[in-house]
Design an enzyme around this catalytic site. Structure first.
Site, PDB file in Angstrom:
ATOM      1  N   LYS A 139       4.437   1.613   7.613  1.00 19.30           N
ATOM      2  CA  LYS A 139       4.299   2.991   7.687  1.00 19.30           C
ATOM      3  C   LYS A 139       3.901   4.146   7.710  1.00 19.30           C
ATOM      4  O   LYS A 139       3.342   4.603   7.974  1.00 19.30           O
ATOM      5  CB  LYS A 139       5.553   3.047   6.513  1.00 19.30           C
ATOM      6  CG  LYS A 139       6.207   4.296   7.068  1.00 19.30           C
ATOM      7  CD  LYS A 139       7.575   4.727   6.508  1.00 19.30           C
ATOM      8  CE  LYS A 139       8.616   5.619   7.000  1.00 19.30           C
ATOM      9  NZ  LYS A 139       8.872   6.312   5.242  1.00 19.30           N
ATOM     10  N   HIS A 162      -4.459   2.415   1.036  1.00 20.43           N
ATOM     11  CA  HIS A 162      -3.593   3.817   2.337  1.00 20.43           C
ATOM     12  C   HIS A 162      -4.538   4.534   3.038  1.00 20.43           C
ATOM     13  O   HIS A 162      -3.780   5.620   3.402  1.00 20.43           O
ATOM     14  CB  HIS A 162      -2.970   4.434   2.293  1.00 20.43           C
ATOM     15  CG  HIS A 162      -1.484   3.692   1.464  1.00 20.43           C
ATOM     16  ND1 HIS A 162      -1.636   2.896   0.382  1.00 20.43           N
ATOM     17  CD2 HIS A 162      -0.988   2.513   1.934  1.00 20.43           C
ATOM     18  CE1 HIS A 162      -0.369   1.495  -0.186  1.00 20.43           C
ATOM     19  NE2 HIS A 162      -0.158   1.918   1.102  1.00 20.43           N
ATOM     20  N   HIS A 184       9.681  -4.118   8.430  1.00 23.77           N
ATOM     21  CA  HIS A 184       8.264  -4.670  10.358  1.00 23.77           C
ATOM     22  C   HIS A 184       7.841  -6.111  10.161  1.00 23.77           C
ATOM     23  O   HIS A 184       7.836  -6.974   9.420  1.00 23.77           O
ATOM     24  CB  HIS A 184       7.797  -3.203   9.648  1.00 23.77           C
ATOM     25  CG  HIS A 184       6.244  -3.636   8.819  1.00 23.77           C
ATOM     26  ND1 HIS A 184       4.880  -4.620   8.464  1.00 23.77           N
ATOM     27  CD2 HIS A 184       6.194  -2.291   7.785  1.00 23.77           C
ATOM     28  CE1 HIS A 184       5.205  -3.973   6.688  1.00 23.77           C
ATOM     29  NE2 HIS A 184       5.385  -2.726   7.092  1.00 23.77           N
ATOM     30  N   CYS A 203      -6.857   6.590  -1.206  1.00 24.76           N
ATOM     31  CA  CYS A 203      -6.056   5.659  -1.392  1.00 24.76           C
ATOM     32  C   CYS A 203      -7.518   4.514  -0.785  1.00 24.76           C
ATOM     33  O   CYS A 203      -7.712   4.724   0.615  1.00 24.76           O
ATOM     34  CB  CYS A 203      -5.299   4.920  -1.515  1.00 24.76           C
ATOM     35  SG  CYS A 203      -4.680   3.312  -0.911  1.00 24.76           S
ATOM     36  N   CYS A 215      -2.311   6.723  -6.833  1.00 24.23           N
ATOM     37  CA  CYS A 215      -1.366   7.121  -5.063  1.00 24.23           C
ATOM     38  C   CYS A 215      -0.261   5.838  -4.949  1.00 24.23           C
ATOM     39  O   CYS A 215       0.075   5.256  -6.171  1.00 24.23           O
ATOM     40  CB  CYS A 215      -2.746   5.720  -4.642  1.00 24.23           C
ATOM     41  SG  CYS A 215      -1.462   5.654  -2.193  1.00 24.23           S
ATOM     42  N   CYS A 258       0.543   3.370  -3.629  1.00 19.32           N
ATOM     43  CA  CYS A 258      -0.217   2.088  -4.278  1.00 19.32           C
ATOM     44  C   CYS A 258       1.719   1.687  -5.334  1.00 19.32           C
ATOM     45  O   CYS A 258       1.760   0.660  -5.779  1.00 19.32           O
ATOM     46  CB  CYS A 258      -0.760   1.625  -4.441  1.00 19.32           C
ATOM     47  SG  CYS A 258      -2.290   2.231  -3.096  1.00 19.32           S
TER      48      CYS A 258
HETATM   49  N1  MSP Z   1       7.540  -3.925  -3.894  1.00 17.96           N
HETATM   50  C1  MSP Z   1       6.171  -3.882  -3.911  1.00 17.96           C
HETATM   51  C2  MSP Z   1       6.484  -5.486  -3.923  1.00 17.96           C
HETATM   52  C3  MSP Z   1       6.598  -6.500  -5.462  1.00 17.96           C
HETATM   53  S1  MSP Z   1       6.776  -7.997  -5.848  1.00 17.96           S
HETATM   54  C4  MSP Z   1       7.381  -8.124  -7.666  1.00 17.96           C
HETATM   55  C5  MSP Z   1       5.257  -3.965  -2.457  1.00 17.96           C
HETATM   56  N2  MSP Z   1       5.911  -4.284  -1.595  1.00 17.96           N
HETATM   57  S2  MSP Z   1       5.851  -3.683  -0.231  1.00 17.96           S
HETATM   58  O1  MSP Z   1       7.333  -3.148   0.623  1.00 17.96           O
HETATM   59  O2  MSP Z   1       4.772  -2.358   0.552  1.00 17.96           O
HETATM   60  O3  MSP Z   1       4.652  -4.773   0.337  1.00 17.96           O
HETATM   61  C6  MSP Z   1       5.405  -5.757  -0.194  1.00 17.96           C
HETATM   62  C7  MSP Z   1       4.168  -7.912   0.939  1.00 17.96           C
HETATM   63  O4  MSP Z   1       4.614  -7.324   2.316  1.00 17.96           O
HETATM   64  C8  MSP Z   1       3.159  -7.346   0.945  1.00 17.96           C
HETATM   65  O5  MSP Z   1       2.675  -7.412  -0.264  1.00 17.96           O
HETATM   66  C9  MSP Z   1       3.008  -8.261   1.699  1.00 17.96           C
HETATM   67  O6  MSP Z   1       2.789  -9.121   1.221  1.00 17.96           O
HETATM   68  C10 MSP Z   1       3.975  -8.051   2.501  1.00 17.96           C
HETATM   69  N3  MSP Z   1       3.187  -7.439   3.831  1.00 17.96           N
HETATM   70  C11 MSP Z   1       3.738  -6.145   3.841  1.00 17.96           C
HETATM   71  N4  MSP Z   1       2.582  -5.388   4.872  1.00 17.96           N
HETATM   72  C12 MSP Z   1       1.863  -6.438   5.402  1.00 17.96           C
HETATM   73  C13 MSP Z   1       1.041  -6.963   6.637  1.00 17.96           C
HETATM   74  N5  MSP Z   1       0.683  -6.273   7.283  1.00 17.96           N
HETATM   75  N6  MSP Z   1       0.855  -8.328   6.208  1.00 17.96           N
HETATM   76  C14 MSP Z   1       0.658  -9.085   5.882  1.00 17.96           C
HETATM   77  N7  MSP Z   1       1.269  -8.595   4.993  1.00 17.96           N
HETATM   78  C15 MSP Z   1       1.829  -7.784   4.867  1.00 17.96           C
HETATM   79  O7  MSP Z   1       4.190  -4.107  -2.273  1.00 17.96           O
END
Ligand code: MSP
Length: 501
Positions: free
Chosen positions: A297, A146, A18, A143, A126, A129
């Protein structure tokens, strides 16, 4: 050649890519392109995080195995990055063998160092997370991130003795005061450490979907221990010592502010335990909010970046993401904001400049360029734009860098408005004015490579230059006066047709 290696977080495969994922990845790609342009030996790593309860549950809901599920989603990330013109050098999946071998080695190293021990854990968890929370941290049973209920969990776990690392971490950060940007995040990390660190569990025995502990295969590794290790397993840890030696420590981890504790507290402690140097830098980004909430999501406010590229083009979308939010702060995604940025900066400023310059040269200079003047009034603007653009990219501030580049675009438009060459008769002076404007456009094209690479190439070719603009070098190629006389300038279609509001 200086080495510059950069990583994105690895994304959970429970959701499709996304806008929030795209945001972090585009920033990483733009930084990587900037460093390539600066002549560095660049390595950009991204990938997917495929183990843990969250993925297991998503697979169960679909009635498929976790691996089948991960296999169906991971390629969607690679495809999205290809569509967004992300030049990654490596894409790691945590289900790959090279990763599993490296994780086992890291676990064993921490265990052998005496920093992993068996204990019983009881606490609030959570799943979204994949993290435990204390009573104080949760919000009415939910959480804090979330806003969904946390679960009470009690199990026998292996623990990583994080509490033993407080002094070592604080000393390391004191010795490396610029290792976290923006700087206020460093204060957040050190005050968190000073409050006292709690040990964290590194294994689960209620879950099967993970990497078994090498000394006790009734447990699998906690997903964050597994995930963080991707940064070293991708560059050879556990499989290729020489490659690891050459490629670690990484120059910078790009992360969102939501995962700062894992990256800036757990991760360096895990590395110290295993006798490995911590990363050189962490560049922490804010969130892109939609309607004031982090896009996720779970929150149900997901914007698909691929829909936006259909409408604004890859470069239109990349430019918006890079320029509209100062990296480090939260940004608010709005469709109106995207249209306004596109129309103002791309259609009216860059697009208009390119079209004005090429039209006048075609009509009044026989379509052939003149050389810029050494004493052009634009020269000073170009030199300060170059200086500030370099400063912006080198300090992980794409928004500032682009502001600086656009200051040259605006100055060149103002210069043309002042001289009104479209009203003048052909003359040596007119040629000279257009030579100055063409030179500014040449410099702009090079400076735009990290953000809007395809457009930069298009501008380059329109003003008669050949070869790949991304092979130019900062700072030598952007010094004033290199644009030659006698090139054929072409008009072409508008770069960014205006959008209706
Ligand atoms: N799998 C873990 C990260 C492990 S790294 C060793 C995770 N994944 S995630 O898919 O949920 O999100 C990863 C990263 O995507 C977030 O930490 C952030 O950097 C980025 N983002 C996800 N949603 C975001 C926004 N809405 N805005 C900006 N960045 C975002 O956490």
């Amino acid at each position: 050649m200086a080495r510059f290696s950069l990583t994105t977080p690895i994304y959970y495969v429970n959701a499709q890519p996304h806008l929030g994922h795209a945001y972090t990845t585009i920033v990483a790609d733009a930084l990587a392109r900037w460093h390539r342009l600066s002549g560095d030996d660049v390595h950009l790593l991204t990938g997917t995080d495929e183990h843990g309860l969250k993925i297991q549950q998503a697979a169960d809901a679909k009635g498929v195995s976790p691996l089948e599920f991960a296999d169906s989603i991971a390629p969607l990330f690679a495809q999205a990055w290809d569509k967004l013109n992300i030049q990654y050098d490596d894409f790691i999946r945590t289900t790959e063998d090279r990763h599993k071998r490296g994780v086992a080695k890291l676990l064993q190293a921490c265990y052998d160092a005496g920093d992993i021990e068996l204990d019983t854990y009881s606490g609030l968890y959570c799943v979204a997370c994949e993290a435990y929370f204390t009573e104080e941290e949760i919000d009415n049973g939910n959480c804090p991130i979330h806003k969904r209920p946390v679960e009470h969990v009690e199990e026998e776990n292996y623990f990583f003795r994080l509490s033993r690392f407080e002094d070592r971490l604080l000393k390391w950060y004191a010795d490396h005061p610029n290792s976290i940007s923006p700087h206020f995040r460093m204060n957040e990390v050190t005050s968190f450490i000073k409050q006292g660190l709690r040990d964290f569990s590194v294994s689960r025995n209620s879950l099967k979907w993970g990497i078994p502990l090498p000394w006790d295969n009734s447990h699998v590794a906690y997903v964050w221990f597994d995930a963080l290790a991707n940064y070293i397993t991708a560059v050879g840890y556990g499989t290729d010592d020489a490659a690891f030696e050459k490629n670690w420590p990484v120059s910078a981890h790009l992360i969102g502010k939501d995962i700062i504790r894992f990256h800036c507290v757990y991760w360096p402690a895990m590395l110290m335990s295993a006798g490995i140097e911590p990363p050189e830098h962490w560049a922490v980004g804010g969130w892109l909010l939609v309607g004031g909430e982090k896009m996720s999501k779970t929150a149900g406010n997901v914007v698909n970046p691929l829909d936006l590229i259909d409408e604004f083009g890859v470069d239109g979308f990349r430019y918006y993401v890079l320029s509209d939010t100062q990296y480090g702060n939260d940004g608010d995604f709005t469709y109106e904001g995207l249209v306004a940025r596109y129309n103002n900066d791309l259609a009216n400023n860059l697009g208009n400049l390119c079209s004005r310059v090429t039209t006048v040269v075609q009509k009044k200079c026989d379509g052939v360029s003149a050389a810029p003047r050494a004493d052009s009034p634009l020269r000073e603007h170009a030199e300060s734009a170059v200086r500030d653009t370099i400063e912006g990219w080198n300090s992980f501030q794409p928004g500032k860098a682009l502001d600086a580049t656009w200051s040259l675009i605006r100055a060149t438009n103002a210069f043309l408005e002042n001289h009104e060459p479209w009203k003048a008769e052909p003359s040596a002076e007119l040629n000279a004015i257009m030579g100055d404007a063409l030179e500014a456009l040449r410099i702009v094209a090079i400076l735009c490579v990290p953000a809007i690479p395809a457009t930069a190439q298009l501008v380059w070719e329109r003003i008669g230059l050949t070869g790949d603009v991304s092979h130019e070098r900062i700072p030598t190629s952007v010094s004033w006066g290199l644009y030659p006389a006698g090139l054929t300038v072409e008009k072409g279609e508008p770069l960014f047709p205006r959008k209706a509001k």
